[in-house]
Design a protein around this motif. Structure first.
Motif, mmCIF file in Angstrom:
data_model
loop_
_atom_site.group_PDB
_atom_site.id
_atom_site.type_symbol
_atom_site.label_atom_id
_atom_site.label_comp_id
_atom_site.label_asym_id
_atom_site.label_seq_id
_atom_site.Cartn_x
_atom_site.Cartn_y
_atom_site.Cartn_z
ATOM 1 N N ASP A 171 0.814 -1.220 0.000
ATOM 2 C CA ASP A 171 0.000 0.000 0.000
ATOM 3 C C ASP A 171 0.846 1.267 0.000
ATOM 4 O O ASP A 171 0.435 2.280 -0.579
ATOM 5 C CB ASP A 171 -0.917 0.015 1.230
ATOM 6 N N PHE A 172 2.006 1.231 0.667
ATOM 7 C CA PHE A 172 2.850 2.420 0.746
ATOM 8 C C PHE A 172 3.185 2.978 -0.637
ATOM 9 O O PHE A 172 3.287 4.194 -0.829
ATOM 10 C CB PHE A 172 4.149 2.100 1.491
ATOM 11 N N ALA A 173 3.352 2.093 -1.613
ATOM 12 C CA ALA A 173 3.773 2.515 -2.947
ATOM 13 C C ALA A 173 2.635 3.018 -3.813
ATOM 14 O O ALA A 173 2.873 3.614 -4.869
ATOM 15 C CB ALA A 173 4.480 1.350 -3.643
ATOM 16 N N VAL B 243 -3.506 -1.582 -9.020
ATOM 17 C CA VAL B 243 -3.550 -0.240 -9.601
ATOM 18 C C VAL B 243 -3.049 -0.261 -11.039
ATOM 19 O O VAL B 243 -3.626 0.364 -11.939
ATOM 20 C CB VAL B 243 -2.726 0.747 -8.751
ATOM 21 N N ALA B 244 -1.966 -1.005 -11.284
ATOM 22 C CA ALA B 244 -1.391 -1.061 -12.624
ATOM 23 C C ALA B 244 -2.374 -1.679 -13.617
ATOM 24 O O ALA B 244 -2.577 -1.145 -14.718
ATOM 25 C CB ALA B 244 -0.095 -1.865 -12.594
ATOM 26 N N LEU B 245 -2.981 -2.791 -13.254
ATOM 27 C CA LEU B 245 -3.915 -3.444 -14.169
ATOM 28 C C LEU B 245 -5.123 -2.556 -14.457
ATOM 29 O O LEU B 245 -5.607 -2.506 -15.596
ATOM 30 C CB LEU B 245 -4.359 -4.781 -13.588
ATOM 31 N N TYR C 219 13.945 4.223 -13.449
ATOM 32 C CA TYR C 219 13.154 3.376 -12.557
ATOM 33 C C TYR C 219 12.758 4.187 -11.330
ATOM 34 O O TYR C 219 13.581 4.927 -10.783
ATOM 35 C CB TYR C 219 13.959 2.170 -12.066
ATOM 36 N N ILE C 220 11.522 4.030 -10.904
ATOM 37 C CA ILE C 220 11.075 4.584 -9.630
ATOM 38 C C ILE C 220 10.770 3.396 -8.721
ATOM 39 O O ILE C 220 9.960 2.534 -9.072
ATOM 40 C CB ILE C 220 9.815 5.454 -9.793
ATOM 41 N N VAL C 221 11.403 3.366 -7.560
ATOM 42 C CA VAL C 221 11.276 2.236 -6.644
ATOM 43 C C VAL C 221 10.675 2.729 -5.327
ATOM 44 O O VAL C 221 11.141 3.718 -4.761
ATOM 45 C CB VAL C 221 12.642 1.581 -6.387
ATOM 46 N N ALA C 222 9.637 2.029 -4.858
ATOM 47 C CA ALA C 222 9.007 2.364 -3.576
ATOM 48 C C ALA C 222 8.562 1.074 -2.902
ATOM 49 O O ALA C 222 7.579 0.459 -3.337
ATOM 50 C CB ALA C 222 7.820 3.307 -3.773
ATOM 51 N N ALA C 223 9.287 0.650 -1.885
ATOM 52 C CA ALA C 223 8.916 -0.543 -1.119
ATOM 53 C C ALA C 223 8.681 -1.733 -2.037
ATOM 54 O O ALA C 223 7.663 -2.419 -1.944
ATOM 55 C CB ALA C 223 7.679 -0.263 -0.259
ATOM 56 N N PHE C 224 9.650 -2.010 -2.891
ATOM 57 C CA PHE C 224 9.500 -3.111 -3.854
ATOM 58 C C PHE C 224 9.591 -4.464 -3.149
ATOM 59 O O PHE C 224 8.801 -5.357 -3.394
ATOM 60 C CB PHE C 224 10.557 -2.986 -4.947
ATOM 61 N N GLY C 225 10.581 -4.625 -2.278
ATOM 62 C CA GLY C 225 10.686 -5.867 -1.528
ATOM 63 C C GLY C 225 11.808 -6.784 -1.957
ATOM 64 O O GLY C 225 11.992 -7.857 -1.379
ATOM 65 N N ASP D 21 0.590 6.033 6.517
ATOM 66 C CA ASP D 21 -0.341 6.695 5.612
ATOM 67 C C ASP D 21 0.132 8.106 5.264
ATOM 68 O O ASP D 21 0.036 8.542 4.105
ATOM 69 C CB ASP D 21 -1.731 6.742 6.235
ATOM 70 N N LYS D 22 0.646 8.832 6.254
ATOM 71 C CA LYS D 22 1.146 10.185 6.000
ATOM 72 C C LYS D 22 2.348 10.166 5.055
ATOM 73 O O LYS D 22 2.432 10.962 4.105
ATOM 74 C CB LYS D 22 1.545 10.856 7.316
ATOM 75 N N LEU D 23 3.278 9.248 5.314
ATOM 76 C CA LEU D 23 4.508 9.223 4.526
ATOM 77 C C LEU D 23 4.270 8.707 3.110
ATOM 78 O O LEU D 23 4.963 9.127 2.171
ATOM 79 C CB LEU D 23 5.563 8.367 5.227
ATOM 80 N N SER D 24 3.308 7.809 2.934
ATOM 81 C CA SER D 24 3.039 7.316 1.580
ATOM 82 C C SER D 24 2.540 8.443 0.687
ATOM 83 O O SER D 24 2.944 8.559 -0.482
ATOM 84 C CB SER D 24 2.037 6.162 1.627
ATOM 85 N N ILE D 25 1.681 9.298 1.227
ATOM 86 C CA ILE D 25 1.182 10.446 0.455
ATOM 87 C C ILE D 25 2.305 11.448 0.215
ATOM 88 O O ILE D 25 2.491 11.953 -0.902
ATOM 89 C CB ILE D 25 0.007 11.100 1.188
ATOM 90 N N LEU D 26 3.082 11.723 1.260
ATOM 91 C CA LEU D 26 4.203 12.661 1.136
ATOM 92 C C LEU D 26 5.215 12.175 0.113
ATOM 93 O O LEU D 26 5.777 12.967 -0.655
ATOM 94 C CB LEU D 26 4.865 12.854 2.505
#
Length: 302
Positions: A5-7, A45-47, A76-82, A160-165
């Motif tokens: 969800d963070f991404a 979201v992508a689909l 590339y943009i990477v956000a909590a990929f894992g 939730d705050k940081l994901s939006i930021l």
């Protein structure tokens, strides 16, 4: 490249402002009581946006690297990929790989910076946009934006705050980075601290810690893995609590001023909402009304 969800706000901002030619996320995993395969939030979201998706089990494998090259991405943009990206992947896009990290680097490198900042009692945290290298969150920084932590901040609320930021700061940063007007700034490695991946067992309360540390951990570990102790041979999850002065044997449940408190290594912890294994969440008042033997007991823990 992202998974949880963070991404999601990051991907939504990219879709709104740039051409997203592909998404890379973790493979579908079994979840829930029925252990049915579930798509990651990012894949959903992508689909929905009609964006092609790749889900390599291990992105370092040669076939995964070959598939990524076929997209010919600019960045590339990477956000909590894992998964950790090998140099062979980082080198594919001409503008490199940009990471949205949920701390003010170099503080709290690693997998769990949101929980770490609350447990440590930091007054502020934020987002760092950085250019990735092969190290663990060691790349040069492009921008940062800080926010203060609320006194009752939880892992969920801060997430939730940081994901939006993160999505907002990325969109503000990308044009300057791509045009060369925002140069990468190296991190000061001497100031680095680390936030390793959290294991479920870390949620077991050690009543010999201070009341303040227990309360911070309880908030940091909301919603996962939660903070739990044991009573009468069953797990007892603590969903809320406050701290106060006073002393009692570590883990001992006492009544103080008409309130229920538990002794710790320093101070008293006052649970407000608890959940006995197999039962629902109740107030501590209702719990003691149903289990009067709770007062005077010594709670288990590490």
């Amino acid at each position: 490249m992202g998974t949880p969800d963070f991404a999601v706000p990051v991907l939504r901002q990219l879709i709104a402002h740039h051409e997203v030619i592909g998404v890379v996320t973790q493979p579908d995993r079994p979840a829930g009581r029925n252990r049915q395969l579930q798509m990651s939030p990012i894949k959903q979201v992508a689909l929905a946006a009609g964006i092609p998706v790749q889900q390599p089990e291990k992105i370092r494998r040669a076939e995964a690297v070959t598939e990524l090259r076929q997209w010919s991405p600019d960045v590339y943009i990477v956000a909590a990929f894992g998964q950790i990206l090998p140099q062979a992947v980082l080198d594919i896009p001409p503008h490199g790989s940009i990471n949205v990290h949920a701390s003010l680097l170099p503080r709290w490198r690693g997998a769990a910076p949101i929980q770490a900042v609350i447990r440590a009692g930091d007054a502020e945290t934020g987002i760092t946009i950085m250019k990735m290298d092969a190290g663990l969150d060691t790349g040069a920084m492009l921008s940062q934006r800080a926010i203060s932590l609320a006194p009752d901040e939880t892992g969920q609320s801060l997430h939730d705050k940081l994901s939006i930021l993160g999505g907002e700061l990325l969109i503000d940063t990308l044009p300057g980075y791509l045009s060369g007007t925002i140069p990468p700034v190296p991190q000061d490695d001497s100031l680095a601290t680390f936030a390793p991946r959290i294991e479920k067992e870390e949620g077991r309360i050690n009543w010999h810690e201070s009341a303040a540390q227990i309360e911070r951990t309880m908030r940091a570990f909301t919603p996962w893995p939660g903070t739990v102790t044991s009573w009468d041979g069953k797990g007892l999850k603590i969903h809320g609590g406050t701290i106060g002065a006073g002393s009692a044997e570590a883990g001992r449940v006492i009544e103080r001023g008409g309130q229920i408190a538990v002794g710790t290594g320093d101070g008293l912890f006052y649970p407000t909402r608890v959940q006995l294994e197999g039962r629902g969440v109740v107030s501590i008042t209702d719990f003691v009304r149903g289990y009067p033997a709770f007062v005077g007991a010594v709670l288990g823990g590490s």
